[in-house]
Design an enzyme around this catalytic site. Structure first.
Site, PDB file in Angstrom:
ATOM      1  N   GLU A  60       0.860  -1.304  -0.047  1.00  0.00           N
ATOM      2  CA  GLU A  60       0.147  -0.004  -0.049  1.00  0.00           C
ATOM      3  C   GLU A  60       0.865   1.227  -0.052  1.00  0.00           C
ATOM      4  O   GLU A  60       0.459   2.217  -0.679  1.00  0.00           O
ATOM      5  CB  GLU A  60      -1.152   0.022   1.028  1.00  0.00           C
ATOM      6  CG  GLU A  60      -2.149  -0.897   0.896  1.00  0.00           C
ATOM      7  CD  GLU A  60      -1.941  -2.594   1.162  1.00  0.00           C
ATOM      8  OE1 GLU A  60      -0.694  -2.675   1.494  1.00  0.00           O
ATOM      9  OE2 GLU A  60      -3.177  -2.974   1.031  1.00  0.00           O
ATOM     10  N   HIS A 129     -11.766  -5.278   8.193  1.00  0.00           N
ATOM     11  CA  HIS A 129     -12.519  -5.119   7.025  1.00  0.00           C
ATOM     12  C   HIS A 129     -13.704  -4.435   6.953  1.00  0.00           C
ATOM     13  O   HIS A 129     -14.479  -4.371   5.980  1.00  0.00           O
ATOM     14  CB  HIS A 129     -12.661  -6.422   6.340  1.00  0.00           C
ATOM     15  CG  HIS A 129     -11.332  -7.066   5.605  1.00  0.00           C
ATOM     16  ND1 HIS A 129     -10.498  -7.573   6.429  1.00  0.00           N
ATOM     17  CD2 HIS A 129     -11.135  -7.310   4.305  1.00  0.00           C
ATOM     18  CE1 HIS A 129      -9.630  -8.040   5.744  1.00  0.00           C
ATOM     19  NE2 HIS A 129      -9.817  -8.012   4.321  1.00  0.00           N
TER      20      HIS A 129
END
Lengths: 326, 324
Positions: A60, A129
């Site tokens: 990321e 999540h």
């Protein structure tokens, strides 16, 4: 008007920008052959090829940072971070780099980068999540934060985000992807920082974002049956914030409820409440009510998860409190 | 240890004197920075490049005009070597509108986009991903440009280093990562922060071409950097350029350096000074050296005068440049 889903609307904005402009490209994890973990980029590899629809390693920091670099060189990259929980991995690049290069350079550089991400609870993915983190980025000067709730807004605002010369965090809600809605035949850009009044009302303003816009609309229907007239306002962009529209609405209704899926404490709703008390204090007939998730990570067990995040009933209860009907 | 490249010294005397002038300018500029900080003129946090000047000069002289560079917290030398006027740099250190970042950046955030400097970075490793991304843009657009990142040995331990080099190699982008290996991460010596001694092995993990060079030999750095740039520009992928060097001063101006012995520092100063090495090699007559010294002293003093006469930003200018 044509009908498309929220997912298709996001894809259409990217595809139209990429057809028109070779400087626009997308990169992220699993976005090419797989079409993204949410299927948003499906079909784009076939149309635009692997140079412009780039699968990346699970990195990321580098994905966002590479987007920053390409943006510095005048391109308009769109980076997909698979889950908004994972923006934490790129926080340094977003907060210290993307948000500050223009400032630290005294205006020499700009970073026209769009970071798309998605998340939200409602399907029991567990605590890593499902968190809603849009408010975190609203605390960073130099960033813009967009969170559309309808297909039409998603398409128009994503286009405007791509063509904004700043770094834009673009939030999508997982449960909204299948939502269908009408969008104009021609893509018309929308100014970042303009709210939408989804429903006009006289007694209470509900300021809602993301999934909670739809919960608020349902709550407004229910309130109507009880004789309470509710206005539902979606800021659509959290940063910049359309304060004038918000204040105008609250001055009219004299009551305000703020609703989002993220935790209440230190949340976006707190800022809304502060703006309302600063600019519409004399108009208020009740304290500003905040609706959001309870202060815990999003739990796994469906019964716990459903209890933690807010729903139509929570918005309705807050509406009732503002008019003194507990 | 990997073989240290010892390419023949082939540059003309004239060219080398030119390099020497630049090394000297950086040296005297940095000494002036130390002096003005100690005198209380300068605010903030300052890191000078004493001892590491040859890497800046050797690398930047190997660049094309359209290449871009991301620098580190120790950035003055890179800025000057890229051609930034000392006035602009000193004015920035004094927080003036005439500074290279208009007073918004300071020592650790130097920008000169016209000359390719897309930011020096106060976050260790913070600029590396943007170099991979800049190089990606050059590749996508088919432009024959190279993106160059400076970094220290300490930065090879941070995540952005690994993610950025991995991605750069994976995509074969024209980037060069120049590691200024001075053996210390701030105060922490290599043996306490690096599990390997040969940092070129870091590149092996990514399958990246690497070159190791004596960072105190400006001509060797120049040749190595030229090869690295050619490799990247020819589309052969990124390069890890490891320049072993010595920081002949503290991590920051005012650092008491309790973490290393006076003997170590003295020895390094006596044997590893890139300026003295080149000066000795050129056997420069005293007169010629004095001329260089004079020329540089005038420039450096002028930069202080320029900065002192510079314009203070208005406090409310702080609200400008937040958004494009």
């Amino acid at each position: 008007m044509v009908t498309m889903t929220y997912r298709e609307a996001v894809r259409d904005a990217m595809a139209q920008a990429m057809r028109a402009d070779p400087d626009v490209f997308v990169m992220g994890e699993d976005i090419a052959e797989m079409g993204g973990s949410m299927g948003v980029t499906q079909g784009m590899l076939e149309e635009f090829g692997p140079e412009r629809v780039r699968n990346t390693p699970i990195s990321e920091m580098a994905i966002v940072g590479a987007g920053i670099g390409a943006a510095m060189q005048g391109m308009r990259p769109i980076v997909e971070i698979m889950y908004e929980d994972f923006t934490t991995l790129a926080m340094e690049q977003i907060v210290n780099q993307a948000a500050k290069h223009r400032y630290m350079s005294g205006g020499q550089l700009s970073v026209p980068l769009t970071i798309r991400t998605q998340g939200g609870a409602g399907w029991s993915p567990g605590a890593q999540h499902a968190q809603q983190v849009e408010a975190w980025f609203c605390h960073v000067p130099g960033l813009k934060v967009v969170y559309p709730s309808t297909p039409a807004d998603a398409r128009a605002l994503l286009w405007s985000s791509i063509y904004d010369d700043n770094c834009v965090l673009f939030f999508e809600h997982r449960l909204l992807y299948p939502l269908k809605g009408e969008v104009p035949d021609e893509l018309e850009p929308l100014e970042l920082g303009s709210a939408r009044v989804h429903r006009e009302g006289e007694d209470v303003t509900v300021v809602a974002i993301g999934r909670l816009v739809h919960e608020a609309l349902k709550a407004a229907e229910a309130a109507e049956a009880e004789g309470i007239s509710v206005e539902v306002l979606d800021p659509r962009t959290l940063l910049p914030l359309d304060e004038d529209a918000l204040v105008r609405s609250v001055r009219k209704t004299s009551r305000c409820v703020v609703a989002h899926e993220a935790v209440v404490r230190m949340g976006f709703g707190a800022e809304i409440a502060a703006v309302v008390q600063e600019r519409a204090f004399d108009h208020l007939d009740a304290p500003v009510e905040r609706v959001g998730a309870k202060f815990c990570p999003v739990p796994f067990a469906p019964v716990m998860e459903q209890w933690v995040v807010p729903h139509m009933e929570d918005v309705l209860a807050a509406i009732r409190r503002t008019v003194g009907r507990e | 240890m990997a073989k240290v490249e010892q390419k023949g010294h082939t540059l003309s005397r004239e060219r080398l004197v030119d390099f020497l002038r630049e090394l000297l300018l950086i040296r005297r500029f940095e000494e002036k920075v130390e002096e003005r900080f100690r005198a209380g003129d300068l605010s903030g946090f300052l890191h000078v490049s004493l001892g590491q000047e040859a890497i800046a000069v050797g690398v930047c002289r190997a660049l094309d005009g359209s290449d871009v560079v991301a620098s580190t917290h120790r950035a003055h030398a890179h800025a000057l070597a890229l051609g930034m006027h000392p006035n602009e740099l000193m004015a920035e250190l004094y927080g003036k509108v005439e500074g290279c970042s208009r007073g918004y950046g300071g020592s650790m955030h130097l920008y000169d986009v016209a000359r390719g400097l897309i930011g020096s970075n106060a976050v260790v490793g913070g600029g590396l991903p943007s170099i991979t991304g800049s190089a990606l843009a050059f590749k996508l657009r088919g432009e024959p440009r190279v993106a160059v990142a400076f970094l220290g040995d300490g930065a090879t331990n941070i995540g952005t280093f690994h993610e950025s080099l991995n991605l750069a190699q994976l995509w074969g982008v024209p980037a060069v990562f120049v590691c200024e290996n001075n053996g210390y991460a701030e105060s922490t010596p290599a043996w306490q922060q690096l599990p390997i001694t040969d940092l070129a092995k870091r590149a092996v993990a990514f399958g990246m071409h690497s070159i190791t060079v004596d960072g105190q030999d400006v001509e060797a750095v120049y040749h190595a950097a030229q090869r690295a740039m050619k490799h990247a520009r020819d589309g052969k992928g990124p390069v890890f350029l490891l320049a072993n060097t010595h920081r002949l001063t503290g991590h920051y101006v005012g650092d008491p350096q309790v973490y290393r012995s006076r003997e170590e520092l003295r020895e390094a100063r006596e044997t590893q000074d890139p300026l003295e090495k080149l000066r000795a090699r050129l056997e420069l007559p005293g007169e010629e050296w004095d001329e260089l010294e004079h020329e540089v002293a005038v420039l450096v003093q002028a930069s202080v005068d320029f900065a002192l006469n510079g314009t203070d930003p208005r406090p409310e200018d702080a609200l400008e440049n937040v958004y494009a």
